[in-house]
Design a protein around this motif. Structure first.
Motif, PDB file in Angstrom:
ATOM      1  N   VAL A   4      33.680  38.566  54.050  1.00 41.43           N
ATOM      2  CA  VAL A   4      34.946  37.846  53.878  1.00 41.43           C
ATOM      3  C   VAL A   4      35.850  38.134  55.073  1.00 41.43           C
ATOM      4  CG1 VAL A   4      37.014  37.592  52.460  1.00 41.43           C
ATOM      5  CG2 VAL A   4      34.797  37.943  51.364  1.00 41.43           C
ATOM      6  N   ARG A   5      36.403  37.065  55.616  1.00 44.17           N
ATOM      7  CA  ARG A   5      37.358  37.193  56.718  1.00 44.17           C
ATOM      8  C   ARG A   5      38.665  36.515  56.309  1.00 44.17           C
ATOM      9  NH1 ARG A   5      32.545  35.647  58.793  1.00 44.17           N
ATOM     10  NH2 ARG A   5      31.492  37.145  60.134  1.00 44.17           N
ATOM     11  N   LYS A   6      39.772  37.221  56.518  1.00 40.90           N
ATOM     12  CA  LYS A   6      41.109  36.650  56.272  1.00 40.90           C
ATOM     13  C   LYS A   6      41.651  36.241  57.623  1.00 40.90           C
ATOM     14  CE  LYS A   6      41.996  39.744  52.424  1.00 40.90           C
ATOM     15  NZ  LYS A   6      42.878  40.807  51.905  1.00 40.90           N
ATOM     16  N   VAL A   7      41.970  34.974  57.788  1.00 35.18           N
ATOM     17  CA  VAL A   7      42.436  34.473  59.076  1.00 35.18           C
ATOM     18  C   VAL A   7      43.709  33.647  58.894  1.00 35.18           C
ATOM     19  CG1 VAL A   7      40.108  34.473  60.058  1.00 35.18           C
ATOM     20  CG2 VAL A   7      40.959  32.401  58.965  1.00 35.18           C
ATOM     21  N   SER A  21      47.749  37.846  49.828  1.00 34.17           N
ATOM     22  CA  SER A  21      47.874  38.656  48.616  1.00 34.17           C
ATOM     23  C   SER A  21      47.502  37.842  47.376  1.00 34.17           C
ATOM     24  CB  SER A  21      49.264  39.273  48.485  1.00 34.17           C
ATOM     25  OG  SER A  21      50.248  38.284  48.382  1.00 34.17           O
ATOM     26  N   ASP A  22      47.788  36.539  47.367  1.00 40.93           N
ATOM     27  CA  ASP A  22      47.326  35.691  46.255  1.00 40.93           C
ATOM     28  C   ASP A  22      45.805  35.663  46.218  1.00 40.93           C
ATOM     29  OD1 ASP A  22      49.779  35.008  45.178  1.00 40.93           O
ATOM     30  OD2 ASP A  22      49.889  33.064  46.182  1.00 40.93           O
ATOM     31  N   TYR A  23      45.201  35.521  47.407  1.00 45.96           N
ATOM     32  CA  TYR A  23      43.732  35.538  47.459  1.00 45.96           C
ATOM     33  C   TYR A  23      43.182  36.858  46.911  1.00 45.96           C
ATOM     34  CZ  TYR A  23      39.109  36.535  49.099  1.00 45.96           C
ATOM     35  OH  TYR A  23      37.801  36.950  49.135  1.00 45.96           O
ATOM     36  N   ASP A  24      43.779  37.980  47.299  1.00 44.81           N
ATOM     37  CA  ASP A  24      43.277  39.291  46.890  1.00 44.81           C
ATOM     38  C   ASP A  24      43.184  39.425  45.369  1.00 44.81           C
ATOM     39  OD1 ASP A  24      42.984  40.156  49.511  1.00 44.81           O
ATOM     40  OD2 ASP A  24      44.949  41.142  49.558  1.00 44.81           O
ATOM     41  N   LYS A  25      44.047  38.738  44.657  1.00 44.34           N
ATOM     42  CA  LYS A  25      44.025  38.796  43.193  1.00 44.34           C
ATOM     43  C   LYS A  25      42.774  38.113  42.620  1.00 44.34           C
ATOM     44  CE  LYS A  25      49.042  38.737  43.089  1.00 44.34           C
ATOM     45  NZ  LYS A  25      50.212  37.876  42.915  1.00 44.34           N
ATOM     46  N   CYS A  26      42.272  37.115  43.321  1.00 41.41           N
ATOM     47  CA  CYS A  26      41.124  36.358  42.813  1.00 41.41           C
ATOM     48  C   CYS A  26      39.839  37.199  42.790  1.00 41.41           C
ATOM     49  CB  CYS A  26      40.943  35.067  43.610  1.00 41.41           C
ATOM     50  SG  CYS A  26      39.680  33.978  42.919  1.00 41.41           S
ATOM     51  N   PRO A  27      39.419  37.817  43.905  1.00 41.61           N
ATOM     52  CA  PRO A  27      38.209  38.632  43.819  1.00 41.61           C
ATOM     53  C   PRO A  27      38.370  39.845  42.898  1.00 41.61           C
ATOM     54  CG  PRO A  27      39.118  38.736  46.038  1.00 41.61           C
ATOM     55  CD  PRO A  27      39.899  37.707  45.280  1.00 41.61           C
ATOM     56  N   ALA A  28      39.587  40.372  42.792  1.00 45.02           N
ATOM     57  CA  ALA A  28      39.818  41.481  41.855  1.00 45.02           C
ATOM     58  C   ALA A  28      39.555  41.003  40.431  1.00 45.02           C
ATOM     59  CB  ALA A  28      41.239  42.015  42.005  1.00 45.02           C
ATOM     60  N   ARG A  41      39.487  27.160  42.096  1.00 47.25           N
ATOM     61  CA  ARG A  41      40.394  26.108  42.569  1.00 47.25           C
ATOM     62  C   ARG A  41      41.671  26.022  41.743  1.00 47.25           C
ATOM     63  NH1 ARG A  41      35.176  22.675  43.818  1.00 47.25           N
ATOM     64  NH2 ARG A  41      35.110  22.932  46.095  1.00 47.25           N
ATOM     65  N   SER A  42      41.629  26.496  40.497  1.00 46.65           N
ATOM     66  CA  SER A  42      42.829  26.466  39.667  1.00 46.65           C
ATOM     67  C   SER A  42      43.553  27.814  39.656  1.00 46.65           C
ATOM     68  CB  SER A  42      42.481  26.039  38.237  1.00 46.65           C
ATOM     69  OG  SER A  42      41.636  26.992  37.629  1.00 46.65           O
ATOM     70  N   PHE A  43      43.029  28.791  40.422  1.00 45.94           N
ATOM     71  CA  PHE A  43      43.638  30.117  40.470  1.00 45.94           C
ATOM     72  C   PHE A  43      44.992  30.033  41.188  1.00 45.94           C
ATOM     73  CE2 PHE A  43      44.008  34.639  41.347  1.00 45.94           C
ATOM     74  CZ  PHE A  43      43.355  35.220  40.262  1.00 45.94           C
ATOM     75  N   GLU A  44      45.957  30.798  40.702  1.00 40.03           N
ATOM     76  CA  GLU A  44      47.294  30.780  41.297  1.00 40.03           C
ATOM     77  C   GLU A  44      47.231  31.087  42.792  1.00 40.03           C
ATOM     78  OE1 GLU A  44      51.621  33.005  40.974  1.00 40.03           O
ATOM     79  OE2 GLU A  44      50.132  33.386  39.429  1.00 40.03           O
TER      80      GLU A  44
END
Length: 103
Positions: A95-98, A63-70, A34-37
């Motif tokens: 995981v689905r990106k919508v 692309s911001d989301y992609d940084k989190c699982p990485a 929740r505090s991730f950029e």
């Protein structure tokens, strides 16, 4: 100005005997998520008939989301989840990106 809503739907199929451990692990992990950029919020939904959890999150961009699982992978999330998901990890995660569509 129209802002695109970037949602992520993550489905975790969890072994029944691991559900409580998964919830505890998830509660701790969500503080960082929740505090991730770029994270604009995460809500968790638990299926009432089977051991499945859905995380619905809103991100400023995919692309911001992609940084989190990485980042999570580097931190060893697979080891932390270990035996919890049905089918293992990452197989037990969908995981689905919508994006919202105005219809």
């Amino acid at each position: 100005l129209c802002m695109i809503e970037n949602k992520i739907i993550a489905e975790f199929g969890v072994k029944e005997d691991q559900a409580e451990a998964f919830k505890s692990m998830l509660a701790a992990a969500l503080v960082e998520t929740r505090s991730f950029e770029g994270c604009m919020g995460v809500d968790i939904f638990e299926d009432q008939e089977k051991s499945v959890f859905n995380a619905l999150s809103n991100w400023s961009s995919h692309s911001d989301y992609d940084k989190c699982p990485a980042w999570r992978t580097k931190q060893g999330i697979g080891d932390l989840l270990g035996p919890m998901p049905e089918g293992g990890f990452p197989e037990g995660l969908v995981v689905r990106k919508v994006e919202k569509v105005d219809i």
